[in-house]
Motif scaffolding. Sequence first.
Motif, PDB file in Angstrom:
ATOM      1  N   SER A   1      -6.977   2.468  -0.025  1.00 33.64           N
ATOM      2  CA  SER A   1      -6.243   2.877  -1.544  1.00 33.64           C
ATOM      3  C   SER A   1      -4.807   2.037  -1.543  1.00 33.64           C
ATOM      4  O   SER A   1      -4.747   1.574  -2.446  1.00 33.64           O
ATOM      5  CB  SER A   1      -6.222   4.393  -1.644  1.00 33.64           C
ATOM      6  N   GLU A   2      -4.273   2.341  -0.343  1.00 33.53           N
ATOM      7  CA  GLU A   2      -2.687   1.530  -0.430  1.00 33.53           C
ATOM      8  C   GLU A   2      -3.048   0.095  -0.568  1.00 33.53           C
ATOM      9  O   GLU A   2      -2.230  -0.455  -1.172  1.00 33.53           O
ATOM     10  CB  GLU A   2      -2.115   2.115   0.861  1.00 33.53           C
ATOM     11  N   LEU A   3      -4.005  -0.541   0.225  1.00 43.62           N
ATOM     12  CA  LEU A   3      -4.073  -1.843   0.158  1.00 43.62           C
ATOM     13  C   LEU A   3      -4.451  -2.238  -1.157  1.00 43.62           C
ATOM     14  O   LEU A   3      -3.903  -3.382  -1.896  1.00 43.62           O
ATOM     15  CB  LEU A   3      -5.308  -2.423   1.140  1.00 43.62           C
ATOM     16  N   GLU A   4      -5.212  -1.697  -1.805  1.00 48.54           N
ATOM     17  CA  GLU A   4      -5.730  -1.850  -3.467  1.00 48.54           C
ATOM     18  C   GLU A   4      -4.473  -1.846  -4.272  1.00 48.54           C
ATOM     19  O   GLU A   4      -4.293  -2.854  -5.105  1.00 48.54           O
ATOM     20  CB  GLU A   4      -6.672  -0.944  -3.768  1.00 48.54           C
ATOM     21  N   HIS A   5      -3.623  -0.894  -4.145  1.00 50.14           N
ATOM     22  CA  HIS A   5      -2.266  -0.754  -4.894  1.00 50.14           C
ATOM     23  C   HIS A   5      -1.608  -1.933  -4.672  1.00 50.14           C
ATOM     24  O   HIS A   5      -0.873  -2.504  -5.464  1.00 50.14           O
ATOM     25  CB  HIS A   5      -1.585   0.604  -4.327  1.00 50.14           C
ATOM     26  N   ALA A   6      -1.337  -2.519  -3.324  1.00 48.62           N
ATOM     27  CA  ALA A   6      -0.365  -3.626  -3.057  1.00 48.62           C
ATOM     28  C   ALA A   6      -0.883  -4.718  -3.550  1.00 48.62           C
ATOM     29  O   ALA A   6      -0.259  -5.720  -4.249  1.00 48.62           O
ATOM     30  CB  ALA A   6      -0.300  -3.596  -1.584  1.00 48.62           C
ATOM     31  N   GLU A   7      -2.181  -4.927  -3.470  1.00 48.18           N
ATOM     32  CA  GLU A   7      -2.981  -6.032  -4.246  1.00 48.18           C
ATOM     33  C   GLU A   7      -2.714  -6.135  -5.581  1.00 48.18           C
ATOM     34  O   GLU A   7      -2.544  -7.354  -6.225  1.00 48.18           O
ATOM     35  CB  GLU A   7      -4.391  -6.149  -3.649  1.00 48.18           C
ATOM     36  N   GLU A   8      -2.777  -4.915  -6.256  1.00 46.58           N
ATOM     37  CA  GLU A   8      -2.574  -4.900  -7.785  1.00 46.58           C
ATOM     38  C   GLU A   8      -1.346  -5.433  -7.961  1.00 46.58           C
ATOM     39  O   GLU A   8      -1.076  -6.271  -8.821  1.00 46.58           O
ATOM     40  CB  GLU A   8      -2.917  -3.558  -8.131  1.00 46.58           C
ATOM     41  N   GLN A   9      -0.208  -4.915  -7.121  1.00 45.44           N
ATOM     42  CA  GLN A   9       1.212  -5.353  -7.604  1.00 45.44           C
ATOM     43  C   GLN A   9       1.272  -6.795  -7.239  1.00 45.44           C
ATOM     44  O   GLN A   9       1.980  -7.389  -8.005  1.00 45.44           O
ATOM     45  CB  GLN A   9       2.124  -4.571  -6.598  1.00 45.44           C
ATOM     46  N   LEU A  10       0.587  -7.449  -6.237  1.00 48.57           N
ATOM     47  CA  LEU A  10       0.739  -8.748  -6.160  1.00 48.57           C
ATOM     48  C   LEU A  10      -0.046  -9.606  -7.189  1.00 48.57           C
ATOM     49  O   LEU A  10       1.006 -10.493  -7.781  1.00 48.57           O
ATOM     50  CB  LEU A  10       0.126  -9.191  -4.837  1.00 48.57           C
ATOM     51  N   ARG A  11      -0.839  -9.122  -7.622  1.00 49.29           N
ATOM     52  CA  ARG A  11      -1.455  -9.915  -8.982  1.00 49.29           C
ATOM     53  C   ARG A  11      -0.737  -9.875 -10.124  1.00 49.29           C
ATOM     54  O   ARG A  11      -0.358 -10.798 -10.981  1.00 49.29           O
ATOM     55  CB  ARG A  11      -2.841  -9.136  -9.337  1.00 49.29           C
TER      56      ARG A  11
END
Length: 102
Positions: A85-95
């Motif tokens: 979940s945390e990784l998905e959140h970080a990837e979303e921020q990066l996008r």
Amino acid sequence: MTLATPVFAQPSEPAKQAEGASCQAEEAALERDMDLARSRGQMLRRRQLAETLASLRTRCQASESPQSRAARIEKLEKEIRALRSELEHAEEQLRDLRKERP
């Protein structure tokens, strides 16, 4: 000739319980700090706290009675879900950052 085992060889049950409560309290505090760091976008701080939490869990597990295999599996699965979940959140921020124009 009688062999005596030292009294200090094994901690007493109340000492184990107190140590377990201490581990739980420290773990909860670290998890709160991680959530706060995540909400503030402090991913490096969150990662440092995660490493501290992992070492705390290792230390606490070594001092507590053995858990059942199923409980350990469940705990690891929960941790994996949280990290994903945390990784998905970080990837979303990066996008989102990549979409922004300089």
